[in-house]
Motif scaffolding. Sequence first.
Motif, PDB file in Angstrom:
ATOM      1  N   TYR A  19       0.841  -1.207   0.000  1.00 37.88           N
ATOM      2  CA  TYR A  19       0.000   0.000   0.000  1.00 37.88           C
ATOM      3  C   TYR A  19       0.872   1.251   0.000  1.00 37.88           C
ATOM      4  O   TYR A  19       1.719   1.420   0.865  1.00 37.88           O
ATOM      5  CB  TYR A  19      -0.938  -0.015   1.212  1.00 37.88           C
ATOM      6  N   THR A  72       1.156   5.696  -1.416  1.00 35.47           N
ATOM      7  CA  THR A  72       0.525   6.924  -1.880  1.00 35.47           C
ATOM      8  C   THR A  72       1.345   7.425  -3.059  1.00 35.47           C
ATOM      9  O   THR A  72       2.391   6.839  -3.388  1.00 35.47           O
ATOM     10  CB  THR A  72       0.504   8.008  -0.774  1.00 35.47           C
ATOM     11  N   ASN A  73       0.919   8.525  -3.659  1.00 37.08           N
ATOM     12  CA  ASN A  73       1.708   9.069  -4.781  1.00 37.08           C
ATOM     13  C   ASN A  73       3.067   9.599  -4.327  1.00 37.08           C
ATOM     14  O   ASN A  73       3.934   9.850  -5.142  1.00 37.08           O
ATOM     15  CB  ASN A  73       0.924  10.134  -5.539  1.00 37.08           C
ATOM     16  N   THR A  90      -1.654  -1.596  -4.574  1.00 38.07           N
ATOM     17  CA  THR A  90      -1.825  -0.234  -5.076  1.00 38.07           C
ATOM     18  C   THR A  90      -1.766  -0.243  -6.597  1.00 38.07           C
ATOM     19  O   THR A  90      -0.954  -0.956  -7.179  1.00 38.07           O
ATOM     20  CB  THR A  90      -0.710   0.690  -4.535  1.00 38.07           C
ATOM     21  N   THR A 114      -1.808   2.568 -10.062  1.00 40.17           N
ATOM     22  CA  THR A 114      -1.830   3.924 -10.590  1.00 40.17           C
ATOM     23  C   THR A 114      -2.404   3.847 -11.997  1.00 40.17           C
ATOM     24  O   THR A 114      -2.222   2.844 -12.699  1.00 40.17           O
ATOM     25  CB  THR A 114      -0.431   4.563 -10.650  1.00 40.17           C
ATOM     26  N   ILE A 172     -14.211  10.278 -10.547  1.00 37.25           N
ATOM     27  CA  ILE A 172     -14.743   9.075  -9.928  1.00 37.25           C
ATOM     28  C   ILE A 172     -16.244   9.280  -9.728  1.00 37.25           C
ATOM     29  O   ILE A 172     -16.648  10.270  -9.112  1.00 37.25           O
ATOM     30  CB  ILE A 172     -14.060   8.807  -8.562  1.00 37.25           C
ATOM     31  N   SER A 205     -18.305  11.487  -6.975  1.00 32.91           N
ATOM     32  CA  SER A 205     -17.392  12.480  -6.406  1.00 32.91           C
ATOM     33  C   SER A 205     -17.368  13.715  -7.302  1.00 32.91           C
ATOM     34  O   SER A 205     -17.517  13.609  -8.515  1.00 32.91           O
ATOM     35  CB  SER A 205     -15.978  11.903  -6.288  1.00 32.91           C
ATOM     36  N   TYR A 265      -3.610   8.980 -11.211  1.00 31.90           N
ATOM     37  CA  TYR A 265      -4.574   8.575 -10.195  1.00 31.90           C
ATOM     38  C   TYR A 265      -3.985   7.394  -9.421  1.00 31.90           C
ATOM     39  O   TYR A 265      -3.540   6.411 -10.017  1.00 31.90           O
ATOM     40  CB  TYR A 265      -5.894   8.178 -10.855  1.00 31.90           C
ATOM     41  N   THR A 315      -4.673   4.639  -6.219  1.00 37.26           N
ATOM     42  CA  THR A 315      -5.661   4.086  -5.295  1.00 37.26           C
ATOM     43  C   THR A 315      -5.159   2.765  -4.727  1.00 37.26           C
ATOM     44  O   THR A 315      -4.391   2.055  -5.367  1.00 37.26           O
ATOM     45  CB  THR A 315      -7.039   3.902  -5.966  1.00 37.26           C
ATOM     46  N   ASN A 316      -5.617   2.486  -3.515  1.00 33.94           N
ATOM     47  CA  ASN A 316      -5.275   1.221  -2.855  1.00 33.94           C
ATOM     48  C   ASN A 316      -6.438   0.260  -3.004  1.00 33.94           C
ATOM     49  O   ASN A 316      -7.595   0.652  -2.887  1.00 33.94           O
ATOM     50  CB  ASN A 316      -4.978   1.449  -1.372  1.00 33.94           C
ATOM     51  N   ILE A 317      -6.105  -0.984  -3.229  1.00 34.86           N
ATOM     52  CA  ILE A 317      -7.101  -2.044  -3.297  1.00 34.86           C
ATOM     53  C   ILE A 317      -7.001  -2.780  -1.975  1.00 34.86           C
ATOM     54  O   ILE A 317      -6.012  -3.448  -1.704  1.00 34.86           O
ATOM     55  CB  ILE A 317      -6.833  -2.980  -4.487  1.00 34.86           C
TER      56      ILE A 317
END
Length: 142
Positions: free
Chosen positions: A54, A56-57, A102, A104, A123, A126, A134, A136-138
Amino acid sequence: LEDEPVIITVAEPPLFDALGLALTKIDGETGKSQEQGTGTLAGAQFTIKYYTGYYTNKDLPEIPSRTWVIETKYYCSLSDEFKIAGDDLYIDNGRAVLPLGTITIEETKAPQGYTLEGSYFHIPGSEEKITGIYVTNIKMNG
Protein backbone atom coordinates in the motif's frame (compact mmCIF):
# COMPACT_ATOMS: atom_id res chain seq x y z
CA LEU A 1 14.57 -30.66 20.71
CA GLU A 2 12.95 -27.56 22.17
CA ASP A 3 15.51 -25.33 20.48
CA GLU A 4 15.02 -26.88 17.04
CA PRO A 5 13.18 -24.65 14.52
CA VAL A 6 9.87 -25.91 13.24
CA ILE A 7 8.84 -25.07 9.68
CA ILE A 8 5.12 -24.88 8.95
CA THR A 9 3.88 -24.31 5.42
CA VAL A 10 0.49 -22.66 5.13
CA ALA A 11 -1.14 -22.18 1.75
CA GLU A 12 -4.04 -19.82 1.24
CA PRO A 13 -5.31 -18.20 -1.92
CA PRO A 14 -4.31 -14.58 -2.49
CA LEU A 15 -7.01 -11.96 -1.95
CA PHE A 16 -8.08 -9.75 -4.84
CA ASP A 17 -10.70 -7.33 -6.12
CA ALA A 18 -13.18 -9.42 -8.08
CA LEU A 19 -14.70 -6.33 -9.69
CA GLY A 20 -11.56 -5.45 -11.60
CA LEU A 21 -11.25 -2.09 -13.33
CA ALA A 22 -13.33 -0.27 -15.95
CA LEU A 23 -12.77 3.18 -17.48
CA THR A 24 -15.07 5.31 -19.62
CA LYS A 25 -13.58 8.09 -21.74
CA ILE A 26 -15.58 11.33 -21.60
CA ASP A 27 -15.30 14.70 -23.30
CA GLY A 28 -13.88 17.20 -20.79
CA GLU A 29 -16.09 20.05 -21.98
CA THR A 30 -19.41 18.23 -22.09
CA GLY A 31 -18.77 15.64 -19.38
CA LYS A 32 -20.38 13.00 -21.60
CA SER A 33 -19.06 9.93 -23.38
CA GLN A 34 -19.87 11.52 -26.72
CA GLU A 35 -17.17 13.08 -28.90
CA GLN A 36 -17.30 16.53 -30.46
CA GLY A 37 -16.54 17.46 -34.06
CA THR A 38 -14.07 15.17 -35.80
CA GLY A 39 -12.63 13.84 -32.55
CA THR A 40 -13.17 10.34 -31.24
CA LEU A 41 -13.15 8.98 -27.70
CA ALA A 42 -11.92 5.61 -28.97
CA GLY A 43 -8.18 5.12 -28.99
CA ALA A 44 -7.25 6.76 -25.68
CA GLN A 45 -4.51 4.79 -23.95
CA PHE A 46 -4.10 4.37 -20.21
CA THR A 47 -1.05 2.96 -18.46
CA ILE A 48 -1.90 1.03 -15.31
CA LYS A 49 0.78 0.04 -12.83
CA TYR A 50 0.29 -2.42 -9.98
CA TYR A 51 2.40 -2.38 -6.82
CA THR A 52 2.47 -5.08 -4.17
CA GLY A 53 1.80 -3.20 -0.91
CA TYR A 54 0.00 0.00 0.00
CA TYR A 55 1.44 3.31 -1.16
CA THR A 56 0.52 6.92 -1.88
CA ASN A 57 1.71 9.07 -4.78
CA LYS A 58 4.54 10.26 -2.51
CA ASP A 59 6.11 6.87 -1.72
CA LEU A 60 5.54 4.67 -4.79
CA PRO A 61 8.42 2.31 -5.56
CA GLU A 62 10.35 3.07 -8.75
CA ILE A 63 9.50 -0.27 -10.34
CA PRO A 64 5.93 -1.64 -10.29
CA SER A 65 5.18 -5.36 -9.94
CA ARG A 66 3.26 -5.27 -13.23
CA THR A 67 2.37 -2.72 -15.90
CA TRP A 68 -0.37 -2.76 -18.53
CA VAL A 69 -1.46 -0.42 -21.33
CA ILE A 70 -5.13 -0.55 -22.27
CA GLU A 71 -6.92 1.27 -25.08
CA THR A 72 -10.48 2.57 -25.14
CA LYS A 73 -13.29 1.76 -27.49
CA TYR A 74 -15.20 4.58 -25.71
CA TYR A 75 -14.74 2.51 -22.57
CA CYS A 76 -12.20 -0.11 -21.54
CA SER A 77 -11.44 -2.52 -18.78
CA LEU A 78 -8.42 -4.34 -17.50
CA SER A 79 -8.85 -7.37 -19.74
CA ASP A 80 -7.14 -9.01 -22.70
CA GLU A 81 -9.78 -7.45 -24.97
CA PHE A 82 -8.43 -3.94 -24.30
CA LYS A 83 -4.80 -4.66 -23.31
CA ILE A 84 -2.40 -3.60 -26.05
CA ALA A 85 0.88 -4.00 -24.14
CA GLY A 86 2.33 -5.07 -20.85
CA ASP A 87 2.61 -7.94 -18.45
CA ASP A 88 0.29 -10.90 -18.04
CA LEU A 89 -2.93 -10.06 -16.23
CA TYR A 90 -3.79 -11.60 -12.88
CA ILE A 91 -6.52 -14.15 -13.67
CA ASP A 92 -9.01 -15.93 -11.42
CA ASN A 93 -11.58 -18.30 -12.94
CA GLY A 94 -10.90 -16.88 -16.41
CA ARG A 95 -11.43 -13.25 -15.36
CA ALA A 96 -8.84 -10.50 -14.85
CA VAL A 97 -8.62 -9.41 -11.20
CA LEU A 98 -6.51 -6.98 -9.19
CA PRO A 99 -4.68 -8.34 -6.13
CA LEU A 100 -4.74 -6.30 -2.94
CA GLY A 101 -2.14 -3.55 -3.23
CA THR A 102 -1.83 -0.23 -5.08
CA ILE A 103 -2.53 0.76 -8.67
CA THR A 104 -1.83 3.92 -10.59
CA ILE A 105 -3.69 4.97 -13.73
CA GLU A 106 -2.44 7.58 -16.18
CA GLU A 107 -3.81 8.58 -19.56
CA THR A 108 -0.71 8.30 -21.74
CA LYS A 109 -2.15 8.82 -25.22
CA ALA A 110 -5.09 11.02 -26.14
CA PRO A 111 -7.49 9.86 -28.85
CA GLN A 112 -7.72 11.61 -32.23
CA GLY A 113 -8.99 15.17 -31.90
CA TYR A 114 -8.12 15.45 -28.18
CA THR A 115 -5.02 16.29 -26.14
CA LEU A 116 -3.67 15.15 -22.78
CA GLU A 117 -3.52 18.77 -21.61
CA GLY A 118 -6.29 19.42 -19.13
CA SER A 119 -7.26 15.76 -18.84
CA TYR A 120 -8.49 14.50 -15.48
CA PHE A 121 -10.06 11.51 -13.78
CA HIS A 122 -13.55 11.72 -12.36
CA ILE A 123 -14.74 9.07 -9.93
CA PRO A 124 -18.54 8.56 -10.07
CA GLY A 125 -20.21 9.98 -6.98
CA SER A 126 -17.39 12.48 -6.41
CA GLU A 127 -17.04 16.11 -7.49
CA GLU A 128 -13.23 15.88 -7.44
CA LYS A 129 -11.27 16.12 -10.69
CA ILE A 130 -7.98 14.24 -10.34
CA THR A 131 -5.23 15.44 -12.67
CA GLY A 132 -2.04 13.58 -13.51
CA ILE A 133 -1.67 10.11 -12.10
CA TYR A 134 -4.57 8.58 -10.19
CA VAL A 135 -3.41 6.44 -7.23
CA THR A 136 -5.66 4.09 -5.30
CA ASN A 137 -5.27 1.22 -2.86
CA ILE A 138 -7.10 -2.04 -3.30
CA LYS A 139 -8.02 -3.19 0.19
CA MET A 140 -10.15 -5.90 1.69
CA ASN A 141 -13.56 -4.80 2.96
CA GLY A 142 -14.10 -5.77 6.58
